[in-house]
Design an enzyme around this catalytic site. Sequence first.
Site, mmCIF file in Angstrom:
data_model
loop_
_atom_site.group_PDB
_atom_site.id
_atom_site.type_symbol
_atom_site.label_atom_id
_atom_site.label_comp_id
_atom_site.label_asym_id
_atom_site.label_seq_id
_atom_site.Cartn_x
_atom_site.Cartn_y
_atom_site.Cartn_z
ATOM 1 N N GLY A 193 9.430 -7.326 -36.449
ATOM 2 C CA GLY A 193 10.781 -7.230 -36.454
ATOM 3 C C GLY A 193 11.475 -7.228 -37.894
ATOM 4 O O GLY A 193 10.684 -6.568 -38.858
ATOM 5 N N ASN A 194 12.510 -8.011 -38.098
ATOM 6 C CA ASN A 194 13.137 -7.676 -39.641
ATOM 7 C C ASN A 194 12.059 -8.214 -40.686
ATOM 8 O O ASN A 194 12.011 -7.623 -41.686
ATOM 9 C CB ASN A 194 14.368 -8.518 -39.550
ATOM 10 C CG ASN A 194 15.431 -7.770 -38.625
ATOM 11 O OD1 ASN A 194 15.508 -6.644 -38.355
ATOM 12 N ND2 ASN A 194 16.400 -8.539 -38.041
ATOM 13 N N VAL A 195 11.637 -9.409 -40.339
ATOM 14 C CA VAL A 195 10.696 -9.815 -41.370
ATOM 15 C C VAL A 195 9.331 -9.293 -41.435
ATOM 16 O O VAL A 195 8.684 -8.915 -42.393
ATOM 17 C CB VAL A 195 10.780 -11.606 -41.032
ATOM 18 C CG1 VAL A 195 9.660 -12.149 -42.070
ATOM 19 C CG2 VAL A 195 12.202 -12.162 -41.025
ATOM 20 N N GLY A 202 4.250 -9.477 -34.649
ATOM 21 C CA GLY A 202 5.831 -9.329 -34.647
ATOM 22 C C GLY A 202 6.280 -8.626 -35.881
ATOM 23 O O GLY A 202 6.119 -9.119 -36.890
ATOM 24 N N LYS A 249 20.882 -25.827 -36.112
ATOM 25 C CA LYS A 249 20.535 -24.520 -35.329
ATOM 26 C C LYS A 249 21.449 -24.374 -34.393
ATOM 27 O O LYS A 249 21.861 -25.172 -33.518
ATOM 28 C CB LYS A 249 19.236 -24.297 -35.078
ATOM 29 C CG LYS A 249 18.674 -23.303 -34.970
ATOM 30 C CD LYS A 249 17.970 -22.752 -36.087
ATOM 31 C CE LYS A 249 17.334 -21.173 -36.046
ATOM 32 N NZ LYS A 249 16.895 -20.707 -37.279
HETATM 33 P P1 NAD Z 1 13.300 -10.124 -35.193
HETATM 34 O O1 NAD Z 1 13.831 -10.384 -33.789
HETATM 35 O O2 NAD Z 1 13.983 -9.052 -35.811
HETATM 36 O O3 NAD Z 1 11.685 -9.774 -34.911
HETATM 37 C C1 NAD Z 1 11.036 -10.382 -33.905
HETATM 38 C C2 NAD Z 1 9.909 -9.439 -33.535
HETATM 39 O O4 NAD Z 1 8.999 -10.224 -32.862
HETATM 40 C C3 NAD Z 1 10.551 -8.487 -32.616
HETATM 41 O O5 NAD Z 1 10.165 -7.140 -32.991
HETATM 42 C C4 NAD Z 1 9.757 -8.917 -31.298
HETATM 43 O O6 NAD Z 1 9.423 -7.660 -30.647
HETATM 44 C C5 NAD Z 1 8.493 -9.426 -31.668
HETATM 45 N N1 NAD Z 1 7.828 -10.155 -30.726
HETATM 46 C C6 NAD Z 1 8.395 -10.938 -29.529
HETATM 47 N N2 NAD Z 1 7.476 -11.702 -28.959
HETATM 48 C C7 NAD Z 1 6.204 -11.185 -29.257
HETATM 49 C C8 NAD Z 1 4.869 -11.436 -29.301
HETATM 50 N N3 NAD Z 1 4.506 -12.040 -28.245
HETATM 51 N N4 NAD Z 1 3.790 -10.885 -30.074
HETATM 52 C C9 NAD Z 1 4.302 -9.994 -31.025
HETATM 53 N N5 NAD Z 1 5.489 -9.866 -31.204
HETATM 54 C C10 NAD Z 1 6.700 -10.187 -30.492
HETATM 55 O O7 NAD Z 1 13.231 -11.440 -35.851
HETATM 56 P P2 NAD Z 1 12.964 -11.776 -37.604
HETATM 57 O O8 NAD Z 1 14.284 -12.146 -37.936
HETATM 58 O O9 NAD Z 1 12.127 -10.844 -37.978
HETATM 59 O O10 NAD Z 1 12.456 -13.252 -37.234
HETATM 60 C C11 NAD Z 1 10.796 -13.268 -37.035
HETATM 61 C C12 NAD Z 1 10.622 -14.992 -37.014
HETATM 62 O O11 NAD Z 1 10.838 -15.375 -38.451
HETATM 63 C C13 NAD Z 1 11.488 -15.927 -36.142
HETATM 64 O O12 NAD Z 1 10.766 -16.925 -35.759
HETATM 65 C C14 NAD Z 1 12.665 -16.440 -37.069
HETATM 66 O O13 NAD Z 1 13.000 -17.436 -36.693
HETATM 67 C C15 NAD Z 1 11.880 -16.446 -38.344
HETATM 68 N N6 NAD Z 1 12.574 -16.388 -39.375
HETATM 69 C C16 NAD Z 1 13.452 -15.520 -39.610
HETATM 70 C C17 NAD Z 1 14.235 -15.391 -41.160
HETATM 71 C C18 NAD Z 1 15.008 -14.346 -41.374
HETATM 72 O O14 NAD Z 1 15.693 -14.299 -42.383
HETATM 73 N N7 NAD Z 1 15.363 -13.299 -40.330
HETATM 74 C C19 NAD Z 1 14.163 -16.563 -41.777
HETATM 75 C C20 NAD Z 1 13.387 -17.499 -41.371
HETATM 76 C C21 NAD Z 1 12.558 -17.674 -40.376
#
Ligand code: NAD
Length: 350
Positions: free
Chosen positions: A181-183, A179, A79
């Site tokens: 975000g993207n996922v 949260g 990472k």
């Molecule tokens: P992202 O940055 O698009 O979304 C994260 C969201 O969480 C943001 O909207 C942020 O504002 C919100 N957030 C932050 N602190 C918070 C809190 N205390 N309470 C509620 N919401 C909060 O990231 P993502 O790509 O959606 O990833 C989310 C999680 O999934 C991460 O832990 C990442 O490591 C994991 N993940 C992502 C992927 C991927 O393909 N993107 C793959 C495996 C794991």
Amino acid sequence: MVTRPSRLNPPMECVRLHDAQTGLDGVIAIHSTTLGPGAGGCRFWTYPDIDAALADALRLAEGMSYKNALAGLPLGGAKAVLRRPEGPFDRAALFRAFGRAVEDLGGSYITAEDVGTTVEDMHEVASVSRHVAGLKPLEGLAGGDPSPWTAKGVFDSMRAAARFALDSDLDGLTVAVQGTGNVGADLCRRLADAGAHLVIADPSPARRDRLQHILGAKVVDVEEIAEVDADIFAPCALGGALTPHSVARLKAKLVCGGANNQLATPEVAGLLVERGITYAPDYVVNAGGIINVSAEYLGEDEAHVARRVAQIGPRVTAILERAAREGRSPAAVADEMAEQVIAGAQRVAA
Ligand code: NAD
């Protein structure tokens, strides 16, 4: 270079990244290369100091070794964690500097998107290094933002785990999503299509309000989301959502979400068992993104990704069944299975 004892051999290798000109400041942690090059996304986030970034990188890299092994990928775990500069900065230049550091590792680390990084950032990396995925897909081949595949795997896992733990389909269940975000947002859309009720929290008004309007999700404060009346809690923000404090207050009977490192400490897995809460292990559930990254790096097509991601739900069911049979936490069962995969490869290599 820093090393620390690890659950796997050899100990982790860390490379410090620092470039005053671009503001690049962070670390690449390579946890294991037994199964193949260390692969894991690049996180770009605000950290108070380099030690906090290093601690996150070490935990995340270890998680990637386990995730990649259980997903059956020919990849080790690694990472990158970069500190977001406080003042103005040239984003493209910073990611090119990061790319040069990735290239210097000669392919022992493969990077892609994670929290805070975008497809455009990875294209900057690709301008100076071959060891990157998450780029715009080429015709007929896997590629692009891995988040939709992650969300698909989380959704399939949740459906499988709900059948196992709640004896129910998702239709009519309430899911608390931490949260969006993207996922998290993609997961919410899939859940709404399946007839689930949504409660969501995100500090970003733009991200949560969109879903409130489009999907009719109920919005609560970020401090409340783990405690709301819900059947399922889906951590989809940053790590450490499951602490002794939050687990004691959880009303949901199932935890299944996309975030990495949901257990603040390994002991929390036992607390969930004691409270009769089923936990679908994070790195099993959220492997869809790295499956897509792996396929892109290896030049495979989307059908290949779909076939591998389709195995995630059944894998979650198998882990939950074995954990119930053996009276252990699903997290411990998953760890053991991943360690067996890596140990098997070490024996073949020896
Ligand atoms: P992202 O940055 O698009 O979304 C994260 C969201 O969480 C943001 O909207 C942020 O504002 C919100 N957030 C932050 N602190 C918070 C809190 N205390 N309470 C509620 N919401 C909060 O990231 P993502 O790509 O959606 O990833 C989310 C999680 O999934 C991460 O832990 C990442 O490591 C994991 N993940 C992502 C992927 C991927 O393909 N993107 C793959 C495996 C794991």
